[in-house]
Each structure stands twice: as structure tokens, then as C-alpha cells.
Enzyme design. Structure first.
Site, PDB file in Angstrom:
ATOM      1  N   LYS A 272       0.842  -1.205   0.000  1.00 12.44           N
ATOM      2  CA  LYS A 272       0.000   0.000   0.000  1.00 12.44           C
ATOM      3  C   LYS A 272       0.875   1.252   0.000  1.00 12.44           C
ATOM      4  CE  LYS A 272      -1.750   1.410   4.161  1.00 12.44           C
ATOM      5  NZ  LYS A 272      -1.391   2.795   4.518  1.00 12.44           N
ATOM      6  N   ASN A 273       1.888   1.251   0.872  1.00 16.99           N
ATOM      7  CA  ASN A 273       2.667   2.481   1.043  1.00 16.99           C
ATOM      8  C   ASN A 273       3.712   2.703  -0.051  1.00 16.99           C
ATOM      9  OD1 ASN A 273       1.064   3.136   3.158  1.00 16.99           O
ATOM     10  ND2 ASN A 273       2.501   2.437   4.752  1.00 16.99           N
TER      11      ASN A 273
ATOM     12  N   CYS B  32      -7.787   8.317   9.507  1.00 18.64           N
ATOM     13  CA  CYS B  32      -8.324   7.571  10.642  1.00 18.64           C
ATOM     14  C   CYS B  32      -7.841   8.195  11.945  1.00 18.64           C
ATOM     15  CB  CYS B  32      -7.839   6.130  10.557  1.00 18.64           C
ATOM     16  SG  CYS B  32      -6.048   6.033  10.659  1.00 18.64           S
TER      17      CYS B  32
ATOM     18  N   ARG C   7      -2.551  13.794  11.584  1.00 19.72           N
ATOM     19  CA  ARG C   7      -1.322  14.256  12.216  1.00 19.72           C
ATOM     20  C   ARG C   7      -0.810  15.488  11.479  1.00 19.72           C
ATOM     21  NH1 ARG C   7      -0.974   8.890  10.531  1.00 19.72           N
ATOM     22  NH2 ARG C   7       0.562   8.447   8.918  1.00 19.72           N
TER      23      ARG C   7
ATOM     24  N   ASP D 231       4.017  -0.035  12.298  1.00 21.42           N
ATOM     25  CA  ASP D 231       2.844  -0.688  11.706  1.00 21.42           C
ATOM     26  C   ASP D 231       2.726  -2.153  12.132  1.00 21.42           C
ATOM     27  OD1 ASP D 231       2.300   1.674  10.447  1.00 21.42           O
ATOM     28  OD2 ASP D 231       3.111   1.075   8.500  1.00 21.42           O
TER      29      ASP D 231
ATOM     30  N   ILE E 252       6.544   6.246  17.793  1.00 21.74           N
ATOM     31  CA  ILE E 252       6.238   7.074  16.619  1.00 21.74           C
ATOM     32  C   ILE E 252       4.871   7.758  16.745  1.00 21.74           C
ATOM     33  CG2 ILE E 252       6.127   7.125  14.072  1.00 21.74           C
ATOM     34  CD1 ILE E 252       8.705   5.788  14.558  1.00 21.74           C
TER      35      ILE E 252
ATOM     36  N   ARG F 208      -9.050  -0.880   4.088  1.00 15.33           N
ATOM     37  CA  ARG F 208      -8.181   0.199   3.588  1.00 15.33           C
ATOM     38  C   ARG F 208      -6.829  -0.346   3.136  1.00 15.33           C
ATOM     39  NH1 ARG F 208      -6.594   3.800   7.964  1.00 15.33           N
ATOM     40  NH2 ARG F 208      -5.037   4.201   6.378  1.00 15.33           N
TER      41      ARG F 208
HETATM   42  N1  EPU Z   1       5.050  14.416  11.663  1.00 17.16           N
HETATM   43  C1  EPU Z   1       5.019  15.735  12.020  1.00 17.16           C
HETATM   44  N2  EPU Z   1       4.887  16.681  11.030  1.00 17.16           N
HETATM   45  C2  EPU Z   1       4.773  16.344   9.729  1.00 17.16           C
HETATM   46  C3  EPU Z   1       4.810  14.986   9.357  1.00 17.16           C
HETATM   47  C4  EPU Z   1       4.945  14.033  10.369  1.00 17.16           C
HETATM   48  O1  EPU Z   1       5.099  16.065  13.203  1.00 17.16           O
HETATM   49  O2  EPU Z   1       4.639  17.260   8.887  1.00 17.16           O
HETATM   50  C5  EPU Z   1       5.195  13.398  12.708  1.00 17.16           C
HETATM   51  C6  EPU Z   1       4.007  12.439  12.799  1.00 17.16           C
HETATM   52  O3  EPU Z   1       2.947  12.973  13.557  1.00 17.16           O
HETATM   53  C7  EPU Z   1       4.646  11.215  13.435  1.00 17.16           C
HETATM   54  C8  EPU Z   1       6.094  11.249  12.906  1.00 17.16           C
HETATM   55  O4  EPU Z   1       6.295  12.564  12.383  1.00 17.16           O
HETATM   56  O5  EPU Z   1       4.700  11.356  14.833  1.00 17.16           O
HETATM   57  C9  EPU Z   1       6.390  10.268  11.811  1.00 17.16           C
HETATM   58  O6  EPU Z   1       5.341  10.239  10.877  1.00 17.16           O
HETATM   59  P1  EPU Z   1       5.594   9.996   9.325  1.00 17.16           P
HETATM   60  O7  EPU Z   1       5.458  11.293   8.621  1.00 17.16           O
HETATM   61  O8  EPU Z   1       6.823   9.197   9.126  1.00 17.16           O
HETATM   62  O9  EPU Z   1       4.363   9.082   8.977  1.00 17.16           O
HETATM   63  P2  EPU Z   1       3.709   9.082   7.589  1.00 17.16           P
HETATM   64  O10 EPU Z   1       4.693   9.295   6.537  1.00 17.16           O
HETATM   65  O11 EPU Z   1       2.511   9.968   7.616  1.00 17.16           O
HETATM   66  C10 EPU Z   1       4.007   6.573   6.921  1.00 17.16           C
HETATM   67  C11 EPU Z   1       3.070   5.449   6.614  1.00 17.16           C
HETATM   68  C12 EPU Z   1       2.446   4.968   7.911  1.00 17.16           C
HETATM   69  C13 EPU Z   1       3.559   4.519   8.831  1.00 17.16           C
HETATM   70  C14 EPU Z   1       4.527   5.673   9.082  1.00 17.16           C
HETATM   71  C15 EPU Z   1       5.706   5.323   9.943  1.00 17.16           C
HETATM   72  C16 EPU Z   1       2.282   5.992   4.417  1.00 17.16           C
HETATM   73  C17 EPU Z   1       1.147   6.419   3.549  1.00 17.16           C
HETATM   74  N3  EPU Z   1       2.036   5.922   5.708  1.00 17.16           N
HETATM   75  O12 EPU Z   1       3.191   7.581   7.516  1.00 17.16           O
HETATM   76  O13 EPU Z   1       1.624   3.879   7.567  1.00 17.16           O
HETATM   77  O14 EPU Z   1       3.004   4.099  10.057  1.00 17.16           O
HETATM   78  O15 EPU Z   1       5.012   6.153   7.819  1.00 17.16           O
HETATM   79  O16 EPU Z   1       6.405   4.275   9.391  1.00 17.16           O
HETATM   80  O17 EPU Z   1       3.370   5.688   3.932  1.00 17.16           O
HETATM   81  C18 EPU Z   1      -0.157   2.411   7.820  1.00 17.16           C
HETATM   82  O18 EPU Z   1       0.173   1.923   6.728  1.00 17.16           O
HETATM   83  O19 EPU Z   1      -1.011   1.887   8.583  1.00 17.16           O
HETATM   84  C19 EPU Z   1       0.459   3.664   8.245  1.00 17.16           C
HETATM   85  C20 EPU Z   1      -0.054   4.434   9.193  1.00 17.16           C
END
Ligand code: EPU
Length: 424
Positions: free
Chosen positions: A25-26, A121, A126, A311, A333, A404
Site C-alpha cells: 500500500k505504502n 483515521c 497528524r 505498523d 512514533i 483500507r
Molecule cells: N510528523 C510531524 N509533522 C509532519 C509529518 C509528520 O510532526 O509534517 C510526525 C508524525 O505525527 C509522526 C512522525 O512525524 O509522529 C512520523 O510520521 P511519518 O510522517 O513518518 O508518517 P507518515 O509518513 O505519515 C508513513 C506510513 C504509515 C507509517 C509511518 C511510519 C504511508 C502512507 N504511511 O506515515 O503507515 O506508520 O510512515 O512508518 O506511507 C499504515 O500503513 O497503517 C500507516 C499508518
């Protein structure tokens, strides 16, 4: 969005046979976002047909792209030529956090993006500050309104810059990497996330005209180019599905073979499972879960890749309810990713929450069927696994959150011997 559908699961079935891991998915979500960078048609193979990728395809369609889907061939073709502006508005954007991935490529292409605040969700809502700070550093301006924001340029192109991520962010790294591909000059991204999906995206873009170096390491350098072309992209196997299925085999004390996976992409997961005493045979593209002794409890802290994936924390926490001893699970995280343990406790587990980031699990405990509600994707699949090992019947509500990210999960697990009924 709450779904009307439910799973009814009869626990205690032994599993047997093979399960194929689908495309990640990611990875798929990011390649879909990248299609905006070009006008040419892209063929995406090993595509996961799940709710999140469907929402992203709908968003692209709403922007003006043409989409052809062939579920049997696991293939999607996107023709982005019809996309003429950067208007990201409405309910779809509010439902899908990954919609933020489209902002950078649209900004690079059209110089202006109007967006509703992206949502998702329980854990999807965030911050997006790191994305917006990056766009600003590259020369964009931002105007806020009640419901969203406008990002725009007062010049023809974004400018390459050195950007240091204050926090390691997966989509942040991918978004700015894609944005920089069409910028003027050199961009250096520091303190980057290192997930295999990032490297895979960079390799594809490089094959089609980009100049990206260092993806998969903490420093990524991107030299801007004028044009990106398109071709065929094969989505890499989903490492989170892989890890979930291993933990499922172990929790169900069953022998299963997980195929079409890349064990190397699991990072710290396999060493931890080895410490638990799991009996695993690791092949080049398969993992066999075998019966063995009772697992030992091992504490973990989630960490950015290649550390222990957040995850996979929910299914691992469930697994520790079946292991011998006491473990501390430290979720570093996301806040809110341990609250589902309250619901596991109604089934009979002994999990004590120390604070929103830490729980202590004592095992082994028997679990009893209950009615649970899925708060997010990874907690949702964990509840399915809990139902599969519980005595009696478990009902899981709000299974949209599971659909999802896991394609036909009931059908695939039933083919291994599980007893999961989808109630429409
Ligand atoms: N964060 C900020 N500001 C930002 C962006 C992120 O404070 O502008 C914080 C977040 O709140 C979090 C931390 O940084 O505490 C790390 O979040 P990250 O940005 O790495 O998460 P993401 O990129 O939004 C992706 C995956 C997630 C996975 C995380 C961590 C996708 C679409 N989503 O999320 O996948 O948990 O990396 O590995 O790639 C899932 O598949 O169930 C899922 C949630």
C-alpha cells in the site's frame, strides 16, 4: 468513515497452506502521487486493490487523470495528461492523509495548489508542518483559510535547497523528493526516512529522467530536471503484510508459508522474532512459519526503518499476550496506537497501559470472543488475529479500516483455514 460491514470470526481454527503477499500500500500510494509529475501513461503492476489506493485513484480521476483497472492482472494504468490544475478539495481529501503527497508534484507542475486539510483515521490526523516548511524553503508561499490552504509560487519554478527534517518522516521525505525532481538546481534532504518504498520510488523516477542520489540513506540529493517521462512500475511486496502474516502463523500455532515477499525488507522484525524463539525458515522470497516451542516475551521499541516498524507493533503486542513472560511495548512514533489494547483486555489479555506510548503485556493469556470496533488499519487487522485465536465468536465492527490496507483479507485467510464471515 465508519463502515456498515462486520466480520464474524470463529476462533481456534488451525491454519495451513500458502499465502501470497500483495503489493505494498505504502509504495502504491506514492507511485500514484508521482504520476502527476508527467503527462505520460504509467502501467503499475502488482497493484493492491484496497480502499486507500481506490481513494487515491478517485482523487487522480477528479483532478482529470484517466484510469484503467484490471484487478485480475493486478494492474492499473494511469494517464495523467488530463490533469490541468492543483485543486485538492472535498471529502476524499479529508478522508485520506496520503492526499498530502499530491501537493508537491502538483505545485511543481502548476505553481499553485488549493487544498482542504487532509485527514484520515484515528492516527491519520497528524501534522503537515514539515511538508509545508519544505515547500516554503523551496520558494512557495502559503495562505490559510478556515477549511484549508493555498500553496503557490510567485516565480516559474521551485528552487533547490538544503532541507533538514526535524523529525524523520516517511511521506515527508517522499513528498519533498518528488517536489524537488522538477525544481531549479540541487536539493539536499537530510535526516531522511530510509524505507524500501522510498528507494523503490526513487529508482523508478531515475529510470524516467530524474536525478536522485542516496534514496534509502539519511541524505538524498536531487538535481532538478525539466521533464519526467513514465513507464512500467512494479509495486514491491508489502513488508507489513509479510510481518502480519508471520505473527498470525505464530499466534495461531500453525504452519504456513508466506510467498512473494522480501524478507530483507523486514528490518528488525526477524531478529526480534528469533529472540522470541519463533521457528521460521527464511528463503529468498518466502518465509515458512513452523510449529515450535512456546514463544518467550521480548520487549520492543518501535523505530524508523530499519528499526521495529510501528505498523507491526499492534500484531506484535497481540503476539506477546500468547508468549511466556512480561514484555514492555514502547510505541515511539504515534500517540494513540496503543489504545486498542483496552479492547484486547475485554477479551482476557493482561495489558497495562503505563502512558499513551507504553504498555506492559503479561502472558500467556487465553482470549475469549467479544465484539470489538476497529479504530485504524493496523489495530483492525490485529483484532482479526485476536478473533482467530480466541475461544468462541468475535465480531469486528468498522472493517472499512481493515479493507483500507488488506485486499480480500477474509477470503485470503479463509483459504488458509480461518473462519471469517463478512456480514454486509
Ligand atoms: N510528523 C510531524 N509533522 C509532519 C509529518 C509528520 O510532526 O509534517 C510526525 C508524525 O505525527 C509522526 C512522525 O512525524 O509522529 C512520523 O510520521 P511519518 O510522517 O513518518 O508518517 P507518515 O509518513 O505519515 C508513513 C506510513 C504509515 C507509517 C509511518 C511510519 C504511508 C502512507 N504511511 O506515515 O503507515 O506508520 O510512515 O512508518 O506511507 C499504515 O500503513 O497503517 C500507516 C499508518
Amino acid at each position: 468513515m465508519k463502515s456498515e460491514q462486520k466480520f464474524k470470526i470463529k476462533g481456534g481454527q488451525e491454519l495451513k497452506g500458502e499465502i501470497r503477499v500483495n503489493g505494498a500500500k505504502n509504495s502504491a500510494l506514492k507511485i500514484l502521487a508521482s504520476t502527476v509529475l508527467t503527462d505520460q501513461e504509467i502501467i503499475i503492476k502488482n497493484f493492491p486493490f484496497i480502499e486507500d489506493t481506490q481513494r487515491m485513484l478517485e482523487l487522480l480521476e477528479k483532478l482529470g487523470a484517466k484510469i484503467k483497472q484490471n484487478k485480475e492482472k493486478k494492474e492499473v494504468i494511469v494517464s495523467p495528461g488530463g490533469i490541468k490544475n492543483g485543486r485538492l478539495k472535498g471529502e476524499l481529501v479529508e478522508r485520506l492523509r496520503a492526499s498530502i503527497l499530491l501537493v508537491g508534484p502538483l505545485l511543481a507542475k502548476f505553481g499553485e495548489v488549493n487544498m482542504t486539510y487532509p485527514g484520515g483515521c484515528l492516527i491519520g490526523k497528524r501534522p503537515i508542518d514539515i511538508f509545508l516548511d519544505g515547500f516554503k524553503k523551496m520558494g512557495a508561499k502559503i495562505e490559510w483559510s478556515d477549511k484549508g490552504f493555498k500553496v503557490f509560487l510567485n516565480k516559474s519554478k521551485l528552487t533547490g535547497e538544503t532541507i533538514f527534517f526535524p523529525k524523520i518522516t516517511v511521506t515527508g521525505t517522499e513528498a519533498l523528493m518528488m517536489t524537488a525532481v522538477l525544481a531549479e538546481g540541487k536539493t539536499v534532504l537530510k535526516n531522511c526516512a530510509m524505507e524500501p518504498e522510498i528507494k523503490s520510488l526513487a529508482d523508478y523516477l531515475n529510470k524516467n529522467g530524474a536525478d536522485i542520489n542516496g534514496a534509502g540513506t539519511p541524505t538524498i540529493t536531487i538535481k532538478g530536471v525539466d521533464k519526467i517521462s513514465a513507464g512500467t512500475f512494479e509495486v514491491i511486496p508489502d513488508r507489513i503484510e509479510t510481518g502480519t502474516f508471520i505473527m498470525m502463523g505464530l499466534a495461531c500455532k500453525s504452519e504456513i508459508t508466506i510467498t512473494n515477499c522480501i524478507p530483507d525488507h523486514l528490518g528488525a522484525i526477524l531478529p526480534v522474532l528469533k529472540k522470541n524463539g519463533a521457528n521460521l525458515e527464511i528463503g529468498k522470497d518466502f518465509i515458512r512459519v513452523k510449529k515450535g516451542k512456546m514463544l518467550r516475551a521480548v520487549s520492543v521499541s518501535t523505530h524508523e526503518y530499519p528499526g521495529f516498524a510501528t505498523d507491526l507493533q499492534p500484531p506484535y503486542t497481540l503476539l506477546m499476550t500468547q508468549a511466556n513472560g512480561v514484555s514492555l511495548i514502547h510505541e515511539t512514533i504515534f500517540e494513540g496506537r496503543l489504545f486498542f489494547t483496552d479492547q484486547l483486555n475485554t477479551m482476557g489479555s493482561a495489558i497495562v497501559m503505563c502512558d499513551p506510548h507504553r504498555v506492559v503485556v503479561s502472558g500467556p493469556t487465553g482470549l475469549y470472543g467479544k465484539t470489538l470496533t476497529s479504530p485504524d488499519l493496523r489495530a483492525g487487522i490485529t483484532m482479526v488475529l485476536a478473533g482467530m485465536i480466541a475461544f468462541g465468536e468475535t465480531t469486528i465492527e468498522n472493517i472499512y479500516q481493515i479493507d483500507r490496507g488488506y485486499e480480500d483479507i477474509d477470503g485470503r485467510l479463509n483459504s488458509l483455514g480461518a473462519s471469517i464471515e463478512r456480514i454486509k
